[in-house]
Design a protein around this motif. Sequence first.
Motif, PDB file in Angstrom:
ATOM      1  N   HIS A  29      -2.868  -0.488  -1.264  1.00  0.00           N
ATOM      2  CA  HIS A  29      -2.928  -0.957   0.115  1.00  0.00           C
ATOM      3  C   HIS A  29      -1.526  -1.267   0.616  1.00  0.00           C
ATOM      4  N   THR A  30      -1.238  -0.849   1.832  1.00  0.00           N
ATOM      5  CA  THR A  30      -0.058  -1.310   2.552  1.00  0.00           C
ATOM      6  C   THR A  30      -0.587  -1.952   3.839  1.00  0.00           C
ATOM      7  N   ARG A  31       0.304  -2.433   4.658  1.00  0.00           N
ATOM      8  CA  ARG A  31      -0.131  -3.123   5.868  1.00  0.00           C
ATOM      9  C   ARG A  31      -0.927  -2.217   6.809  1.00  0.00           C
ATOM     10  N   HIS A  32      -0.470  -0.984   6.978  1.00  0.00           N
ATOM     11  CA  HIS A  32      -1.101  -0.080   7.939  1.00  0.00           C
ATOM     12  C   HIS A  32      -1.804   1.117   7.308  1.00  0.00           C
ATOM     13  N   PHE A  33      -1.707   1.267   5.978  1.00  0.00           N
ATOM     14  CA  PHE A  33      -2.266   2.451   5.338  1.00  0.00           C
ATOM     15  C   PHE A  33      -2.973   2.093   4.037  1.00  0.00           C
ATOM     16  N   VAL A 102      -4.303   7.217   4.299  1.00  0.00           N
ATOM     17  CA  VAL A 102      -5.376   7.001   5.260  1.00  0.00           C
ATOM     18  C   VAL A 102      -4.942   5.866   6.177  1.00  0.00           C
ATOM     19  N   ALA A 103      -4.889   6.129   7.462  1.00  0.00           N
ATOM     20  CA  ALA A 103      -4.433   5.129   8.430  1.00  0.00           C
ATOM     21  C   ALA A 103      -5.520   4.091   8.678  1.00  0.00           C
ATOM     22  N   ALA A 117       9.406   1.954   5.417  1.00  0.00           N
ATOM     23  CA  ALA A 117       9.324   0.849   4.452  1.00  0.00           C
ATOM     24  C   ALA A 117       8.110   1.006   3.545  1.00  0.00           C
ATOM     25  N   ALA A 118       6.983   1.425   4.101  1.00  0.00           N
ATOM     26  CA  ALA A 118       5.788   1.655   3.287  1.00  0.00           C
ATOM     27  C   ALA A 118       6.001   2.807   2.311  1.00  0.00           C
ATOM     28  N   SER A 123       6.962   4.620  -3.238  1.00  0.00           N
ATOM     29  CA  SER A 123       7.745   5.353  -4.241  1.00  0.00           C
ATOM     30  C   SER A 123       8.093   4.440  -5.411  1.00  0.00           C
ATOM     31  N   ARG A 124       8.353   3.165  -5.142  1.00  0.00           N
ATOM     32  CA  ARG A 124       8.637   2.222  -6.233  1.00  0.00           C
ATOM     33  C   ARG A 124       7.394   1.924  -7.053  1.00  0.00           C
ATOM     34  N   ARG A 125       6.242   1.871  -6.388  1.00  0.00           N
ATOM     35  CA  ARG A 125       4.997   1.564  -7.112  1.00  0.00           C
ATOM     36  C   ARG A 125       4.576   2.674  -8.055  1.00  0.00           C
TER      37      ARG A 125
END
Length: 142
Positions: A29-33, A102-103, A117-118, A123-125
């Motif tokens: 999960h990210t903030r927007h995706f 997925v948005a 940023a996401a 890429s780090r994860r």
Amino acid sequence: MKPEGFPAIFRLRKRREFLRVQNGGQKHHTRHFLVFVAPPAGQVQPASHTSDEELAAMVRLGITVTRKVGPAVVRNRIKRLVREAFRRKRSLFASACDMVWVAKQSASTVRYAEVVAAMDAMSRRISPRPTGPGTLPGSSAC
């Protein structure tokens, strides 16, 4: 091939490819995706001019934006932003994998800097972690 190009071999294009990643991949999960990541399928047909190094680190991208997010103009803008961020940040992904972005509904107001940023965070994860006393050799998200 251009170093920052986005040719078809870096895209998920068929429904079965999207479903394979979404059903069998790890969910982040990210903030927007919502990002699904899965190991690459063995059936990718590379172009004749693709080098072995490019194939070893080939990351493919798929983007899904539903009608709940907004009208076509908004959905297309989100897809353009994700494609551009991926195109520029593709070299940060160390291991080969397939990703589906997925948005979420909040993505309708997303800015390019937030998508970048996401992409950096993703890429780090999913990049392989350094081996050390407490880690398994070769363990990564893909």
